[in-house]
Scaffold this active site. Structure first.
Site, PDB file in Angstrom:
ATOM      1  N   SER A 155       0.810  -1.222   0.000  1.00 16.36           N
ATOM      2  CA  SER A 155       0.000   0.000   0.000  1.00 16.36           C
ATOM      3  C   SER A 155       0.843   1.271   0.000  1.00 16.36           C
ATOM      4  CB  SER A 155      -0.966   0.013   1.184  1.00 16.36           C
ATOM      5  OG  SER A 155      -0.269  -0.150   2.400  1.00 16.36           O
ATOM      6  N   HIS A 201       1.215   5.027   4.450  1.00 15.77           N
ATOM      7  CA  HIS A 201       0.375   5.623   3.410  1.00 15.77           C
ATOM      8  C   HIS A 201       0.759   7.080   3.149  1.00 15.77           C
ATOM      9  CE1 HIS A 201      -3.050   2.506   4.234  1.00 15.77           C
ATOM     10  NE2 HIS A 201      -1.942   1.967   3.753  1.00 15.77           N
TER      11      HIS A 201
END
Length: 206
Positions: free
Chosen positions: A126, A179
């Site tokens: 991610s 992230h």
């Protein structure tokens, strides 16, 4: 543009998806829980963990952890996000740049992950995928693309960011450090890449 042509223009994206799928299948065949994963087994396969990655000098874990996932849903959501971004962005910035951006932002985000979560086992693509979206957003704020597709895709990327902010609000165990680092480093990389691209590159956004 037909599907076959699009696939020919995104070989790095397809390779990354294939490698992630293959490694996931190998972990399951080796006894991993396919629904939730297992911390000890993930460590054996190369998961990211501060005491080992930094404490023991096993820096390769910053790389290998990008290709490991804690369950099928984790894998599915990451690969879906990668495919959606890759199908549009890779034809624009081309294969080498796309691969470099993916690895660069992934490594940075993996380091940020264990810096802020030193006792947590980290896995997943991610951070790198947020990096790809960061590049996309940065380029969309430049004059690289024609006005109409720029506005359309800017709205799409903004929606992606909004949905992820909402998911962070309602979900647990979200690695915000990875992230955010991936996304911001991706934006920085995108502004740098802008100076290596031409209006003809921008016209490939379709």
């Amino acid at each position: 543009m037909d599907t076959r042509t699009r696939f020919r223009l995104m070989p790095v994206t397809l390779l990354l998806v294939a490698v992630n799928l293959l490694i996931y299948l190998l972990t399951v065949i080796a006894g991993m829980n396919g629904w939730w994963g297992n911390g000890a087994q993930l460590l054996h396969w190369g998961a990211n963990y501060w005491p080992l990655t930094i404490g023991e000098g096993q820096y390769w874990r910053l790389f290998t952890s990008m290709f490991l996932h804690a369950g099928w849903w984790h894998l599915f959501t990451n690969m879906l996000g990668l495919l959606i971004a890759g199908v549009f962005l890779e034809p624009v910035i081309r294969q080498v740049r796309f691969g470099i951006v993916y690895l660069f932002t992934g490594l940075l985000s993996d380091y940020a992950s264990i810096w802020f979560h030193r006792q947590v086992v980290g896995v997943g693509a991610s951070g790198a995928i947020f990096g790809v979206y960061g590049v996309f957003l940065a380029l969309l704020t430049t004059r690289l693309f024609p006005p109409v597709p720029r506005r359309n895709f800017l709205a799409y990327i903004s929606l992606f960011i909004l949905l992820n902010l909402l998911s962070v609000s309602f979900a647990q165990d979200i690695d915000n450090a990875a992230h955010l680092t991936g996304f911001l480093s991706g934006m920085l990389a995108g502004y740098i890449l802008y100076f290596t691209l031409t209006p003809d590159d921008g016209k490939r956004l379709k």
